[in-house]
Enzyme design. Structure first.
Site, PDB file in Angstrom:
ATOM      1  N   ASP A   1       7.800 -71.348  10.784  1.00  0.00           N
ATOM      2  CA  ASP A   1       7.061 -72.612  10.662  1.00  0.00           C
ATOM      3  C   ASP A   1       5.862 -72.507   9.717  1.00  0.00           C
ATOM      4  O   ASP A   1       4.860 -73.206   9.892  1.00  0.00           O
ATOM      5  CB  ASP A   1       6.587 -73.115  12.042  1.00  0.00           C
ATOM      6  CG  ASP A   1       7.728 -73.201  13.029  1.00  0.00           C
ATOM      7  OD1 ASP A   1       8.799 -73.678  12.611  1.00  0.00           O
ATOM      8  OD2 ASP A   1       7.559 -72.792  14.181  1.00  0.00           O
TER       9      ASP A   1
ATOM     10  N   LYS B   1       7.892 -73.161   4.869  1.00  0.00           N
ATOM     11  CA  LYS B   1       8.784 -72.632   3.825  1.00  0.00           C
ATOM     12  C   LYS B   1       9.600 -73.733   3.163  1.00  0.00           C
ATOM     13  O   LYS B   1       9.872 -73.673   1.971  1.00  0.00           O
ATOM     14  CB  LYS B   1       9.726 -71.561   4.406  1.00  0.00           C
ATOM     15  CG  LYS B   1       9.012 -70.307   4.858  1.00  0.00           C
ATOM     16  CD  LYS B   1       9.968 -69.284   5.426  1.00  0.00           C
ATOM     17  CE  LYS B   1      10.634 -69.733   6.694  1.00  0.00           C
ATOM     18  NZ  LYS B   1       9.726 -69.939   7.838  1.00  0.00           N
TER      19      LYS B   1
ATOM     20  N   GLY C   1      14.255 -74.962  10.966  1.00  0.00           N
ATOM     21  CA  GLY C   1      13.960 -76.385  10.762  1.00  0.00           C
ATOM     22  C   GLY C   1      13.040 -76.508   9.570  1.00  0.00           C
ATOM     23  O   GLY C   1      11.833 -76.494   9.715  1.00  0.00           O
ATOM     24  N   HIS C   2      13.629 -76.560   8.373  1.00  0.00           N
ATOM     25  CA  HIS C   2      12.817 -76.588   7.154  1.00  0.00           C
ATOM     26  C   HIS C   2      12.577 -78.045   6.737  1.00  0.00           C
ATOM     27  O   HIS C   2      13.511 -78.768   6.437  1.00  0.00           O
ATOM     28  CB  HIS C   2      13.497 -75.796   6.037  1.00  0.00           C
ATOM     29  CG  HIS C   2      13.540 -74.330   6.345  1.00  0.00           C
ATOM     30  ND1 HIS C   2      14.161 -73.406   5.555  1.00  0.00           N
ATOM     31  CD2 HIS C   2      13.002 -73.623   7.370  1.00  0.00           C
ATOM     32  CE1 HIS C   2      14.008 -72.200   6.090  1.00  0.00           C
ATOM     33  NE2 HIS C   2      13.322 -72.318   7.195  1.00  0.00           N
TER      34      HIS C   2
ATOM     35  N   GLN D   1      12.823 -68.484   9.673  1.00  0.00           N
ATOM     36  CA  GLN D   1      11.939 -67.855  10.656  1.00  0.00           C
ATOM     37  C   GLN D   1      10.830 -67.062   9.927  1.00  0.00           C
ATOM     38  O   GLN D   1      10.401 -67.485   8.869  1.00  0.00           O
ATOM     39  CB  GLN D   1      12.718 -67.001  11.666  1.00  0.00           C
ATOM     40  CG  GLN D   1      13.612 -67.829  12.592  1.00  0.00           C
ATOM     41  CD  GLN D   1      14.965 -68.175  12.009  1.00  0.00           C
ATOM     42  OE1 GLN D   1      15.639 -67.328  11.463  1.00  0.00           O
ATOM     43  NE2 GLN D   1      15.369 -69.422  12.109  1.00  0.00           N
TER      44      GLN D   1
HETATM   45  P1  IMP Z   1      16.511 -68.042  18.658  1.00  0.00           P
HETATM   46  O1  IMP Z   1      16.373 -67.777  17.211  1.00  0.00           O
HETATM   47  O2  IMP Z   1      17.005 -69.435  18.971  1.00  0.00           O
HETATM   48  O3  IMP Z   1      17.308 -66.989  19.361  1.00  0.00           O
HETATM   49  O4  IMP Z   1      15.042 -67.975  19.319  1.00  0.00           O
HETATM   50  C1  IMP Z   1      14.303 -66.766  19.422  1.00  0.00           C
HETATM   51  C2  IMP Z   1      12.825 -67.033  19.176  1.00  0.00           C
HETATM   52  O5  IMP Z   1      12.617 -67.384  17.821  1.00  0.00           O
HETATM   53  C3  IMP Z   1      12.248 -68.191  20.017  1.00  0.00           C
HETATM   54  O6  IMP Z   1      10.922 -67.861  20.344  1.00  0.00           O
HETATM   55  C4  IMP Z   1      12.272 -69.354  19.044  1.00  0.00           C
HETATM   56  O7  IMP Z   1      11.296 -70.338  19.360  1.00  0.00           O
HETATM   57  C5  IMP Z   1      11.935 -68.639  17.737  1.00  0.00           C
HETATM   58  N1  IMP Z   1      12.476 -69.333  16.553  1.00  0.00           N
HETATM   59  C6  IMP Z   1      13.751 -69.385  16.148  1.00  0.00           C
HETATM   60  N2  IMP Z   1      13.868 -70.070  15.007  1.00  0.00           N
HETATM   61  C7  IMP Z   1      12.627 -70.461  14.669  1.00  0.00           C
HETATM   62  C8  IMP Z   1      12.102 -71.180  13.562  1.00  0.00           C
HETATM   63  O8  IMP Z   1      12.806 -71.595  12.628  1.00  0.00           O
HETATM   64  N3  IMP Z   1      10.753 -71.371  13.570  1.00  0.00           N
HETATM   65  C9  IMP Z   1       9.950 -70.891  14.548  1.00  0.00           C
HETATM   66  N4  IMP Z   1      10.405 -70.207  15.594  1.00  0.00           N
HETATM   67  C10 IMP Z   1      11.731 -69.993  15.663  1.00  0.00           C
END
Ligand code: IMP
Length: 423
Positions: free
Chosen positions: A12, A15, A39-40, A223
């Site tokens: 977040d 990017k 979520g870009h 991420q």
């Molecule tokens: P997962 O990727 O859904 O397995 O989530 C694992 C962790 O990564 C959790 O804490 C999510 O909130 C965090 N996370 C996954 N994708 C994003 C992203 O695009 N932005 C911020 N946090 C993320």
């Protein structure tokens, strides 16, 4: 050659906007890891687009976009996005390609992700529930289904049965949930086969050939460094290599082809989901950042946890990614804050830590050593030249640059393409 863009915090960082900004100088934009969890956000002519799987460069009609083998592909999410783009007048026809060896996220991955996180109880990770960890787990467990397998109907069915055997046993015996039928999944996903078939390529060969011809590739990380499976705040991480190195394994290109690595950094810190966060502001100050910065997850809508800038983390991110430069986002959000803090070290058990400790006990329980700087009150959201920024904003940027040891070359002061300070 390849320019890699990576997140230097917990995702977040903004990017989406930066990729969109840099994409104008690239020929190809390629996602290399993650999946529908990303979520870009890109704002173009007052319209907000949120990309989960489609690379953020797609808004330029002449750019090629790639979903690399390191990405986990959920066809439902992908086609929702493509259909939305097409309805908005943005065609992806002939310019969005998918790696044959990317792994598919199928309905059972999403169900299992949500059940598993619930079963973790106090140890829940707060995943996005998009089936990310469970798809990567199958990939590494060698029972994953690649795009190329999905396209071959008999192979898909055979692999589906194998993948579901253990999962259905767990659903029935352990989780007391409904079992999933391979026939149903086969039928429900049939509609995607022909659409995907038109988009697949051997991306490793394609990209290497294009690079050979002199094309410029922008590799889009999802991420961030501290959600990286190896270097993040394990186990509170995602399941892929978000760091720059992931671009090579996630696209099939040699490290020799990477010429530039850009880190995106928010002017403060946010985190979604569970896990340690030393500079988190739990009271009213955190609330102010959340409101001003509109800090709500682009994928899940969850409120993001907010806190001060953590230079210890970003210094480590600069190291493991090999950053050439940093782009700072959301500097405008700090306007009006009287005293702004920067974390420069941690203290635990009488010991001072100037570097990011991989020991979770230290990182979860440390006290933070801060430096405090004076804030600024002037509206900076229309400024495009560095010299015009208020003196205290420049001091903040300079101090961060000094601690991290990487130049901050651009500063974003709002969500639209134009709100960018070039240095
Ligand atoms: P997962 O990727 O859904 O397995 O989530 C694992 C962790 O990564 C959790 O804490 C999510 O909130 C965090 N996370 C996954 N994708 C994003 C992203 O695009 N932005 C911020 N946090 C993320």
């Amino acid at each position: 050659m390849i320019t890699v863009v990576v997140g230097t915090q917990w995702g977040d960082e903004g990017k989406g906007k930066i990729i969109d900004y840099l994409a104008k100088d690239a020929d190809i934009i390629a996602r290399y890891q993650g999946g529908g969890n990303a979520g870009h956000t890109v704002v173009l002519k007052d319209k907000r687009y949120i990309f989960h799987l489609v690379p953020s460069g797609i808004l330029y009609p002449d750019k090629i976009c790639i979903i690399g083998n390191g990405v986990v592909l959920d066809p439902v999410s992908l086609f929702e996005e493509i259909d939305y783009l097409e309805k908005s007048g943005i065609s992806v026809e002939g310019r969005l390609f998918i790696a044959e060896n990317a792994h598919m996220t199928l309905p059972y991955h999403k169900v299992l992700d949500q059940i598993e996180d619930k079963f973790r109880g106090r140890g829940a990770l707060g995943t996005t529930g998009r089936g990310i960890g469970t798809t990567y787990a199958d990939k590494f467990n060698r029972i994953g289904i690649r795009v190329i397998d999905f396209l071959e109907e008999d192979i898909f069915m055979e692999k589906l049965k194998i993948a579901l055997e253990l999962k259905n046993y767990l659903f029935r015996e352990y989780y007391k949930e409904q079992m999933l039928s391979p026939d149903r999944i086969y039928k429900e996903t049939k509609i995607y086969r022909d659409r995907i078939k038109k988009m697949v390529k051997n991306i490793a060969i394609y990209l290497n050939e294009e690079i050979e011809k002199g094309k410029d590739v922008l590799a889009e990380g999802a991420q961030g460094t501290f959600l990286d499976i190896d270097f993040g705040t394990y186990p509170y991480v995602t399941a892929s290599n978000c760091i720059a190195g992931g671009a090579c394994t996630g696209l099939g290109v040699s490290p020799k082809k990477v010429s530039r690595i850009i880190g995106v950094v928010k002017s403060y810190t946010t985190r979604v989901g569970m896990g340690p966060f030393p500079t988190e502001l739990k009271g009213i100050e955190g609330e102010v950042l959340r409101k001003t910065g509109n800090e709500y997850g682009a994928t899940t809508g969850r409120p993001r946890r907010c806190g001060w800038f953590d230079a210890v983390l970003v210094k480590f991110a600069a190291l493991v990614n090999g950053l050439d430069e940093l782009v700072m986002t959301k500097l405008d959000v700090l306007t009006g804050i009287e005293k702004i803090k920067i974390a420069v070290a941690y203290k635990f058990d009488g010991k001072l830590y100037k570097d990011y400790p991989l020991n979770a006990k230290v990182f979860s329980n440390c006290d933070v050593v801060y430096e405090e700087l004076d804030g600024w009150k002037e509206d900076i959201s229309t400024i495009t030249s560095y010299n015009k920024l208020p003196g205290n904003a420049k001091k903040y940027i300079d101090r961060i640059e000094e601690i991290i040891g990487v130049p901050i070359t651009k500063i974003s002061v709002g969500s639209s393409r134009e709100q960018m300070v070039e240095r």
